[in-house]
Structure formats: structure tokens, C-alpha cells
Design an enzyme around this catalytic site. Structure first.
Site, PDB file in Angstrom:
ATOM      1  N   LYS A   1       7.403  -9.243 -17.223  1.00  0.00           N
ATOM      2  CA  LYS A   1       7.921 -10.028 -16.086  1.00  0.00           C
ATOM      3  C   LYS A   1       8.167  -9.063 -14.943  1.00  0.00           C
ATOM      4  O   LYS A   1       8.397  -7.868 -15.171  1.00  0.00           O
ATOM      5  CB  LYS A   1       9.239 -10.709 -16.474  1.00  0.00           C
ATOM      6  CG  LYS A   1       9.616 -11.878 -15.582  1.00  0.00           C
ATOM      7  CD  LYS A   1       8.899 -13.160 -15.961  1.00  0.00           C
ATOM      8  CE  LYS A   1       9.070 -14.229 -14.914  1.00  0.00           C
ATOM      9  NZ  LYS A   1       8.463 -15.515 -15.328  1.00  0.00           N
TER      10      LYS A   1
ATOM     11  N   ASP B   1       5.732 -17.130 -10.270  1.00  0.00           N
ATOM     12  CA  ASP B   1       7.010 -17.680 -10.775  1.00  0.00           C
ATOM     13  C   ASP B   1       7.727 -18.161  -9.515  1.00  0.00           C
ATOM     14  O   ASP B   1       7.071 -18.412  -8.487  1.00  0.00           O
ATOM     15  CB  ASP B   1       7.806 -16.603 -11.528  1.00  0.00           C
ATOM     16  CG  ASP B   1       9.013 -17.165 -12.291  1.00  0.00           C
ATOM     17  OD1 ASP B   1       8.818 -17.764 -13.353  1.00  0.00           O
ATOM     18  OD2 ASP B   1      10.163 -17.046 -11.804  1.00  0.00           O
TER      19      ASP B   1
HETATM   20  P1  NDP Z   1       9.051 -22.559  -7.331  1.00  0.00           P
HETATM   21  O1  NDP Z   1       9.454 -21.405  -6.490  1.00  0.00           O
HETATM   22  O2  NDP Z   1       7.744 -23.209  -7.077  1.00  0.00           O
HETATM   23  O3  NDP Z   1      10.180 -23.695  -7.290  1.00  0.00           O
HETATM   24  C1  NDP Z   1      11.486 -23.450  -7.695  1.00  0.00           C
HETATM   25  C2  NDP Z   1      12.313 -24.685  -7.399  1.00  0.00           C
HETATM   26  O4  NDP Z   1      13.616 -24.510  -7.939  1.00  0.00           O
HETATM   27  C3  NDP Z   1      12.497 -24.925  -5.908  1.00  0.00           C
HETATM   28  O5  NDP Z   1      12.654 -26.284  -5.683  1.00  0.00           O
HETATM   29  C4  NDP Z   1      13.786 -24.155  -5.608  1.00  0.00           C
HETATM   30  O6  NDP Z   1      14.470 -24.616  -4.459  1.00  0.00           O
HETATM   31  C5  NDP Z   1      14.580 -24.443  -6.874  1.00  0.00           C
HETATM   32  N1  NDP Z   1      15.514 -23.340  -7.117  1.00  0.00           N
HETATM   33  C6  NDP Z   1      15.196 -22.034  -7.327  1.00  0.00           C
HETATM   34  N2  NDP Z   1      16.309 -21.293  -7.485  1.00  0.00           N
HETATM   35  C7  NDP Z   1      17.335 -22.157  -7.372  1.00  0.00           C
HETATM   36  C8  NDP Z   1      18.731 -22.021  -7.462  1.00  0.00           C
HETATM   37  N3  NDP Z   1      19.295 -20.823  -7.700  1.00  0.00           N
HETATM   38  N4  NDP Z   1      19.487 -23.141  -7.308  1.00  0.00           N
HETATM   39  C9  NDP Z   1      18.920 -24.353  -7.071  1.00  0.00           C
HETATM   40  N5  NDP Z   1      17.597 -24.543  -6.976  1.00  0.00           N
HETATM   41  C10 NDP Z   1      16.816 -23.475  -7.144  1.00  0.00           C
HETATM   42  O7  NDP Z   1       9.141 -22.036  -8.845  1.00  0.00           O
HETATM   43  P2  NDP Z   1       8.498 -22.648 -10.158  1.00  0.00           P
HETATM   44  O8  NDP Z   1       8.442 -24.126 -10.055  1.00  0.00           O
HETATM   45  O9  NDP Z   1       7.269 -21.880 -10.451  1.00  0.00           O
HETATM   46  O10 NDP Z   1       9.571 -22.209 -11.265  1.00  0.00           O
HETATM   47  C11 NDP Z   1      10.659 -23.053 -11.661  1.00  0.00           C
HETATM   48  C12 NDP Z   1      11.177 -22.602 -13.014  1.00  0.00           C
HETATM   49  O11 NDP Z   1      10.112 -22.702 -13.982  1.00  0.00           O
HETATM   50  C13 NDP Z   1      11.661 -21.149 -13.090  1.00  0.00           C
HETATM   51  O12 NDP Z   1      12.715 -21.070 -14.042  1.00  0.00           O
HETATM   52  C14 NDP Z   1      10.441 -20.416 -13.640  1.00  0.00           C
HETATM   53  O13 NDP Z   1      10.787 -19.208 -14.276  1.00  0.00           O
HETATM   54  C15 NDP Z   1       9.940 -21.454 -14.645  1.00  0.00           C
HETATM   55  N6  NDP Z   1       8.550 -21.300 -15.040  1.00  0.00           N
HETATM   56  C16 NDP Z   1       7.535 -21.339 -14.115  1.00  0.00           C
HETATM   57  C17 NDP Z   1       6.222 -21.219 -14.533  1.00  0.00           C
HETATM   58  C18 NDP Z   1       5.078 -21.361 -13.592  1.00  0.00           C
HETATM   59  O14 NDP Z   1       3.933 -21.432 -14.055  1.00  0.00           O
HETATM   60  N7  NDP Z   1       5.296 -21.454 -12.278  1.00  0.00           N
HETATM   61  C19 NDP Z   1       5.888 -20.981 -15.958  1.00  0.00           C
HETATM   62  C20 NDP Z   1       7.020 -21.071 -16.857  1.00  0.00           C
HETATM   63  C21 NDP Z   1       8.291 -21.183 -16.394  1.00  0.00           C
HETATM   64  P3  NDP Z   1      14.339 -23.759  -3.094  1.00  0.00           P
HETATM   65  O15 NDP Z   1      12.925 -23.912  -2.659  1.00  0.00           O
HETATM   66  O16 NDP Z   1      15.312 -24.412  -2.180  1.00  0.00           O
HETATM   67  O17 NDP Z   1      14.710 -22.348  -3.453  1.00  0.00           O
END
Ligand code: NDP
Length: 450
Positions: A125, A165
Site C-alpha cells: 500500500k 485508492d
Molecule cells: P474515492 O476517493 O473515489 O472516494 C472516497 C469517498 O469517501 C468520497 O466520497 C469521500 O468524500 C469519502 N471520504 C473519504 N474520506 C472520508 C472521511 N474521512 N470522512 C467522510 N467521507 C470520506 O475512494 P474509493 O471509492 O476508491 O475508496 C473508498 C474506500 O474503499 C476506501 O476505504 C478504500 O480504501 C476502499 N477500497 C477502494 C478500492 C478501489 O478499487 N478504489 C479497492 C478496495 C477498497 P470526499 O470526496 O468529500 O473526500
């Protein structure tokens, strides 16, 4: 369980102030107890102490110029955690909250997730405390180039293959891939989540969200139920959340919430997916835009959230899909979900539920899919992207999606059967941790002390 306490005490000394990492280690080690009772080989080979220590931790300076010509500096990281079953594989996160402990928790989880996928990939990571919010397109590009200016020395298609991520999507992967190619002269599958014109795989964008819904469908099928007609809550509105909403709708379920770090939307008629994509993928705007268009949807800003609560989980639903970030669902939220009749939780995010929330779900006997199993569709499809790059082929969307479906069914079966083997049927936390750990630990033993 003295080994859990001993390990945590030792980590507190050797790796101070990394609470998310300790949380992930504790959860995995605690559920391995029945395995350690059945054999002493893992203790004999000191696997616990070896597996909680990353093989390599790379920390570097990332200096870049903002649009005003000022020098900015961020910290870059890559944790190469475990390569027993394949090259390091895991995403890059760009978010101001990123630090060594958060990346170690994510890298540690990734080891077992990748093992569960049944594919030959190790755990890693990385990322940076860079905040992409409010940055211009040129600043994003300059930052990505500066980040890759150091990272390129440590990765290649057989050593370490990063992906996206939080804060790292197709755009950022594009800028990093371009710079890697310039520095090395190599056109190789060194990153996944690439654009479709230059080595990406169809269905990679959708894979984590789709996979989390497939995992939920498998859990419900085992109970003679399905997602069809169910009201669902989803948190987040990024890559994982958007494609969770899409697949839920395709399967006849009704997702009614999405959130971002400013607030959340409750649309009782069901989320308008086209509008959500327009706001988040095209305009890169906030969810307040959604409520401007749909007057009957309710937007609640974070300032109005009750203290220590995430009100997304107070919206009554039958299935919940935490898809934003770690520790976004605590025990009070879990109790509220259960009180309102939720029977299924499938984690798109990594470690979104706090340990006591997880306990509440397991005690209630609902279908609970922990992130390392339920969100493994993303990394699995990344491995399919690597396979296509290595063989210079590109598969159709349907082909990749059908492989993803099979992989998610395989992960579910592995969790389900392992939970039964250790006499805790339906406990997919135990099933995922033991199945994921056993394969990596056995490989480590066979490869000797390295
Ligand atoms: P993105 O950056 O595309 O989206 C993240 C989303 O979560 C946004 O809506 C963001 O809001 C919100 N968010 C992030 N941090 C916070 C916080 N501290 N409090 C509230 N809202 C928050 O990321 P992903 O969709 O790729 O990832 C989401 C989750 O899935 C993570 O835990 C990641 O590790 C996990 N994941 C992702 C994978 C992938 O293929 N992308 C694979 C496996 C797991 P804002 O835009 O306002 O920050």
C-alpha cells in the site's frame, strides 16, 4: 490470547502511535485463535512476529511547484508488506489524513485480501498526505509526476504494482504512468486502473463496487434470500460507492443514500445514478448539487451530524454498504442499523466498522462481509489487468465481469467453508482471516527465513 497482547505491546514500542494498524492487527490475530489451537507450526516458525513487520517501508520527500510558483512539500510512502505469494499489490491513497500507521493498516489488510482472492499477489500500500481537493489540473499532474520521480525506483511489473485508492483514480494513474514511462523507457503493466486506451482493463473501474454487491448477494443466497427489492444505504460517493449503487440498481435493489466528507444525501425515491456520476466523475463537485436538482432529497451537512455518529446508518434499510473510509460506522450506528431491521452489511471500504460494531453484527448473526473479503473485487480485477497486459490481450467487459463474479463467489465460499471448518458457521470475519492467513503463512514457512 497472550500472543495478541504480546504482539500489540511489542508493536507499541517498535511502531509507536499507529492506532489503525494496531486495530487491524488485533482483529486478524484474535480470530486466528482456533487455527493456532489446531497446530503449533505457525508459532514454531514465529510467523506472527514476521507477518506484522513489513518487508520494506519506503518514505520519501515529494517537492512540487503550485500554480503560484511556490514550493510545496508532501511525504510519500510505499509499504511493501508481504511478497510470499506474489509481487506487492495494493493501492495508492492521496488524502491529508495519510500517515505511516494508516498505510500499514491498509497494507496489512491487503496481504489477506489478496490471498483470499486466490490470485498470486502479495500485499502492499502507499500514498501521500497530499490533498487533491481544490488543486488545479496542472497541480495534480505536477504532484503525480513528483511522486513518481521517486516511486519509480521501487516498482515494476514483477516487483510491485500499485493501483488507485482514495484520491487516486484514472486521472492520477494516467499522470503517474506517463511519468514512469518517461523515466524508465518501459511500457509495462506497472500500475493498474489504467485508461482503456493504454493498457487498462474493462470493468476495473466498476470492480470494487460490483464485487461488494456480488459478495452481499452470495451471503444472502446462502440464507435463501436476495437483494432484489431491498432498500439499501451506501456511504461515500467515490469510485466504490458509485458502482455499488449501479450494481444494486441492476439487481433490483433500491440504494437511498450517498455521502461525502461534507454531508450526506437521503433520496427515498432511490439515488439518481446519472446525476451522481455527473456531479462526482465529471464536475468533481459536492453533494449539495444533488439536493439542488432533486428538491425532495434531503441533504444533511456534517455540522448537523449528532456527535460521534454517522447518520447515514440511521436511515432504515435492509442492507448497508459502507464505502467511504475507515471507522465510519461505530457500535451505536451498528445498533441503529440492527434495530431498523438491517440483515446484511457488505464493506466496500477498508475497515469501515469499528471493532465493537463488528462484534455487534456477528452477535446478531446477520450476513456481515468484512472489507478484506467483500471489497477484494478491485484488486482481483487489477490482477486480471496485469494478466491482460502480460499476454498483450484485452478481454471484453462481459468476460472480465464474469471472472469477477466467479472470484467473488470463490472468496465467499472460502470464508463460508473456513468458518464452518472452525465451527463458527456464518462468521465471515473468522473465515476470511483464517483462510487469508493460512495460505500466506504456509508459503512463508516453505520459503524459509527470508
Ligand atoms: P474515492 O476517493 O473515489 O472516494 C472516497 C469517498 O469517501 C468520497 O466520497 C469521500 O468524500 C469519502 N471520504 C473519504 N474520506 C472520508 C472521511 N474521512 N470522512 C467522510 N467521507 C470520506 O475512494 P474509493 O471509492 O476508491 O475508496 C473508498 C474506500 O474503499 C476506501 O476505504 C478504500 O480504501 C476502499 N477500497 C477502494 C478500492 C478501489 O478499487 N478504489 C479497492 C478496495 C477498497 P470526499 O470526496 O468529500 O473526500
Amino acid at each position: 490470547m497472550p500472543y495478541v497482547k504480546e504482539t500489540l505491546d511489542s508493536l507499541a514500542k517498535t511502531s509507536p502511535a499507529q492506532p489503525e494498524f494496531y486495530q487491524a492487527v488485533e482483529e486478524v490475530l484474535a480470530s486466528l485463535r482456533p487455527l493456532f489451537k489446531s497446530t503449533d507450526k505457525y508459532m514454531k516458525h514465529n510467523i506472527i512476529q514476521r507477518i506484522v513487520e513489513p518487508e520494506r517501508q519506503i518514505i520519501f520527500r515529494v517537492p512540487w511547484l503550485d500554480d503560484k510558483g511556490n514550493v510545496q512539500v508532501n511525504t510519500g510512502y510505499r509499504i511493501q508488506f508481504n511478497s510470499a505469494i506474489g509481487p506487492y499489490k495494493g493501492g495508492l491513497r492521496f488524502h491529508p489524513s495519510v500517515n505511516l500507521g494508516i498505510l500499514k493498516f491498509l497494507g496489512f489488510e491487503q496481504i489477506f485480501k489478496n490471498s483470499l482472492s486466490g490470485l498470486p499477489i502479495g500485499g502492499g500500500k502507499g500514498g501521500s498526505n497530499f490533498d487533491p481537493k481544490g488543486k488545479s489540473e496542472n497541480e495534480i499532474m505536477r504532484f503525480c509526476q513528483a511522486f513518481m520521480a521517486e516511486l519509480y525506483r521501487h516498482i515494476d511489473d514483477h516487483t510491485d504494482v500499485p493501483a488507485g485508492d482514495i484520491g487516486v483514480g484514472g486521472r492520477e494513474i494516467g499522470y503517474m504512468f506517463g511519468y514512469y514511462k518517461k523515466l524508465t523507457g518501459l511500457y509495462e503493466g506497472v500500475l493498474t486502473g489504467k485508461g482503456l486506451l493504454w493498457g487498462g482493463s474493462l470493468a476495473r473501474t466498476q470492480a470494487t463496487g460490483y464485487g461488494s454487491v456480488y459478495f452481499a448477494e452470495n451471503m444472502l443466497k446462502a440464507r435463501g434470500d436476495s437483494l432484489e427489492g431491498k432498500v439499501c444505504t451506501v456511504s461515500g460517493s467515490g469510485n466504490v460507492a458509485i458502482y455499488t449503487v449501479e450494481k444494486l440498481q441492476q439487481l433490483g435493489a433500491k440504494p437511498v443514500t450517498v455521502s461525502d466528507s461534507s454531508g450526506f444525501i437521503h433520496d427515498p425515491k432511490g439515488i439518481d445514478l446519472a446525476l451522481l456520476k455527473q456531479i462526482k466523475e465529471v464536475e468533481r463537485a459536492r453533494l449539495t448539487r444533488y439536493a439542488e436538482v432533486h428538491k425532495d432529497a434531503v441533504y444533511t451537512p456534517v455540522e448537523k451530524y449528532p456527535p460521534n455518529r454517522n447518520p447515514v446508518w440511521s436511515v432504515p434499510c435492509q442492507a448497508a454498504f459502507p464505502s467511504a473510509t475507515q471507522n465510519e460506522l461505530n457500535v451505536e450506528d451498528a445498533r441503529e442499523l440492527l434495530k431498523n431491521g438491517c440483515i446484511c452489511v457488505s464493506e466496500g471500504a477498508n475497515m469501515p466498522s469499528t471493532p465493537d460494531a463488528v462484534e455487534a453484527f456477528i452477535a446478531a448473526g446477520i450476513a456481515y462481509g468484512p472489507g478484506k473479503a467483500a471489497n477484494a473485487g478491485g484488486v482481483s480485477t487489477s490482477q486480471l489487468e496485469m494478466a491482460q497486459n502480460a499476454s498483450m490481450q484485452s478481454w471484453s467487459f462481459e468476460e472480465v465481469d464474469s471472472k469477477l463474479k466467479k472470484i467473488m463467489a470463490g472468496i465467499f465460499n472460502s470464508c463460508h467453508n473456513t468458518a464452518e471448518e472452525f465451527k463458527q458457521p456464518g462468521n465471515y470475519v473468522l473465515g476470511a482471516n483464517i483462510a487469508g492467513f493460512r495460505k500466506v503463512a504456509d508459503a512463508m514457512i516453505e520459503q524459509g527465513v527470508v
